[in-house]
Design a protein around this motif. Structure first.
Motif, mmCIF file in Angstrom:
data_model
loop_
_atom_site.group_PDB
_atom_site.id
_atom_site.type_symbol
_atom_site.label_atom_id
_atom_site.label_comp_id
_atom_site.label_asym_id
_atom_site.label_seq_id
_atom_site.Cartn_x
_atom_site.Cartn_y
_atom_site.Cartn_z
ATOM 1 N N ASP A 143 15.978 48.984 1.381
ATOM 2 C CA ASP A 143 15.308 49.032 0.317
ATOM 3 C C ASP A 143 15.076 50.514 -0.549
ATOM 4 O OD1 ASP A 143 15.823 46.702 -0.497
ATOM 5 O OD2 ASP A 143 13.483 45.902 0.577
ATOM 6 N N ILE A 144 14.851 51.482 0.410
ATOM 7 C CA ILE A 144 14.147 52.616 0.115
ATOM 8 C C ILE A 144 15.171 53.663 -0.429
ATOM 9 C CG2 ILE A 144 13.375 55.085 1.355
ATOM 10 C CD1 ILE A 144 11.376 52.740 3.155
ATOM 11 N N ALA A 145 17.021 52.970 0.261
ATOM 12 C CA ALA A 145 17.543 53.754 -0.063
ATOM 13 C C ALA A 145 18.319 53.678 -1.793
ATOM 14 C CB ALA A 145 18.719 53.830 2.257
ATOM 15 N N ASP A 146 17.776 53.076 -1.885
ATOM 16 C CA ASP A 146 18.555 52.563 -3.215
ATOM 17 C C ASP A 146 18.852 53.142 -4.241
ATOM 18 O OD1 ASP A 146 19.639 49.875 -4.560
ATOM 19 O OD2 ASP A 146 18.403 50.060 -5.750
ATOM 20 N N ASP A 205 4.111 52.794 -0.095
ATOM 21 C CA ASP A 205 4.421 52.278 -1.222
ATOM 22 C C ASP A 205 5.652 52.335 -1.562
ATOM 23 O OD1 ASP A 205 4.681 51.896 -4.077
ATOM 24 O OD2 ASP A 205 2.511 51.468 -3.219
ATOM 25 N N LEU A 206 6.431 50.620 -1.889
ATOM 26 C CA LEU A 206 8.414 50.922 -1.845
ATOM 27 C C LEU A 206 8.081 51.794 -3.154
ATOM 28 C CD1 LEU A 206 11.343 50.235 -0.478
ATOM 29 C CD2 LEU A 206 10.666 48.393 -3.033
ATOM 30 N N ALA A 207 8.377 51.780 -4.828
ATOM 31 C CA ALA A 207 7.690 51.817 -5.606
ATOM 32 C C ALA A 207 7.694 53.981 -5.451
ATOM 33 C CB ALA A 207 6.745 51.630 -6.890
ATOM 34 N N ILE A 208 6.944 54.381 -4.859
ATOM 35 C CA ILE A 208 6.748 55.701 -4.232
ATOM 36 C C ILE A 208 7.762 56.390 -3.904
ATOM 37 C CG2 ILE A 208 5.422 57.704 -3.375
ATOM 38 C CD1 ILE A 208 2.653 55.794 -4.191
ATOM 39 N N LYS A 209 7.977 55.579 -2.926
ATOM 40 C CA LYS A 209 8.784 55.833 -2.307
ATOM 41 C C LYS A 209 10.485 56.663 -2.198
ATOM 42 C CE LYS A 209 6.892 54.938 2.787
ATOM 43 N NZ LYS A 209 6.458 56.282 3.159
ATOM 44 N N GLN A 210 10.753 55.120 -3.550
ATOM 45 C CA GLN A 210 12.386 55.262 -4.125
ATOM 46 C C GLN A 210 11.587 55.900 -4.817
ATOM 47 O OE1 GLN A 210 12.162 50.906 -5.184
ATOM 48 N NE2 GLN A 210 13.360 50.361 -4.012
ATOM 49 N N ALA A 211 10.453 56.670 -5.717
ATOM 50 C CA ALA A 211 10.758 57.860 -6.584
ATOM 51 C C ALA A 211 10.805 59.084 -5.787
ATOM 52 C CB ALA A 211 9.345 57.853 -6.999
ATOM 53 N N VAL A 212 10.306 59.025 -5.103
ATOM 54 C CA VAL A 212 10.493 60.159 -3.930
ATOM 55 C C VAL A 212 12.058 60.209 -3.475
ATOM 56 C CG1 VAL A 212 10.459 61.641 -1.631
ATOM 57 C CG2 VAL A 212 8.470 60.587 -3.017
ATOM 58 N N PHE A 213 12.714 59.307 -2.881
ATOM 59 C CA PHE A 213 14.562 59.320 -2.556
ATOM 60 C C PHE A 213 15.335 59.893 -3.760
ATOM 61 C CE2 PHE A 213 12.754 58.381 0.839
ATOM 62 C CZ PHE A 213 13.985 58.635 2.389
#
Length: 324
Positions: free
Chosen positions: A126-129, A94-102
């Motif tokens: 997107d994940i690295a944003d 899930d992109l939002a979850i991964k972005q929060a983790v990063f």
């Protein structure tokens, strides 16, 4: 390669196996998960995986004990990654979850630590944003079960540095994996794109009543799937003759299913509540199947395939690629 301090964020289906792989290679690993129950159950799943590896003759009891000693657990991301050289995220797709983790990794991991995502097909960019220095972010796409399947796809984002790619390639090689570099951040990368094209046509054959699920699976396993560990797609084409493949394509391409949406067979099954083994039914009925025994048998069979792969397969190409 020198010992690297590895952190794995996400201890579920993929994360525990990724952590185990690095621990078996001698790297100290710290494992964490937002769900305390999943983090706690990872101990049992790692122990089961180690037992399968020992029983399959892949490692000794002493090596299994050493791997366990290399794995520690942390309740929070902050403490898990504080001194890490390399971090792998293996949370939900899930992109939002991964972005929060990063975002958390960017705050709490050392500024020179490399950060990898185990996404199956989301954009690395997107994940690295949320990360200030995106040069240290890349994808490492593992295949289930990660502690057995050799392949790991290293996926470059637009900003990913060559140093990050080479460092992670060496790290994976130190863990006896087969790393391949995906030079462009495209959805699905290499393996999942080819796999998705194959499975879509398989569902089409099923829907049209061409064959049963059992016979379609047998055709794959006993036919082209039997050859694939020895002959990749392009090696097989060259050996058969490109002219023959060209003639086959002329006859076949217009007949293949080219749907643009998820296959309707899957959609229908999901609408009926059938998700596969976790609900007891998918394409097959798993209601009366001992899933723990099924997984053990699967992994033992895969270990036999791994022995063959390592003894018979040369990772280097048979000749230089030349399109001049």
């Amino acid at each position: 390669m020198s010992r690297q301090r590895v952190a794995v964020v996400g201890a579920g289906r993929m994360g525990h196996g990724i952590a185990l792989t690095y621990a078996l290679a001698g790297h100290p690993v710290r494992l964490t998960d937002a769900d305390d129950a999943i983090l706690e159950s990872s101990s049992e799943r790692i122990a089961t995986a180690l037992d399968t590896l020992v029983q399959g003759g892949r490692i000794t009891e002493t090596e299994a004990d050493a791997a366990l000693d290399n794995i520690s657990r942390a309740d929070e991301i902050e403490s898990a990654v504080a001194d890490a050289d390399f971090v792998t995220e293996a949370v939900a797709e899930d992109l939002a979850i991964k972005q929060a983790v990063f975002a958390e990794l960017d705050s709490h991991a050392p500024p020179d630590a490399l950060l990898a995502t185990n996404t199956s097909g989301l954009s690395i960019d997107d994940i690295a944003d949320p990360v200030e220095n995106e040069a240290r972010v890349l994808g490492t796409h593992w295949f289930n079960p990660p502690h057995i399947v050799p392949l790991v796809e290293i996926v470059k984002g637009t900003a990913t540095s060559n140093r990050a790619v080479e460092t992670v390639r060496d790290l994976l090689a130190s863990a006896d994996k087969t790393p391949v570099v995906v030079q462009k951040d495209i959805p699905g990368f290499i393996g999942n794109r080819i796999q998705a094209a194959m499975s879509y046509e398989a569902f089409s054959l099923l829907a049209r009543g061409v064959a049963t699920p059992e016979d379609i699976d047998r055709a794959v396993k006993a036919g082209f799937g039997f050859r694939l560990p020895i002959l990749g797609i392009f090696e097989k084409m060259d050996q058969s003759g490109l002219h023959i493949h060209h003639e086959v394509e002329k006859q076949l391409m217009g007949e293949l299913d080219r749907g643009r949406d998820p296959n309707p067979v899957i959609t229908e099954l999901l609408e009926e509540g059938h998700r596969g083994t976790e609900t007891g039914k998918g394409i097959y009925d798993w209601t009366d199947v001992d899933l723990e025994r099924e997984t053990r048998d699967r992994d033992r069979a895969l270990l036999s395939m791994l022995d063959l792969y390592e003894s018979a397969v040369d990772d280097s190409p048979p000749a230089n690629y030349d399109r001049t």
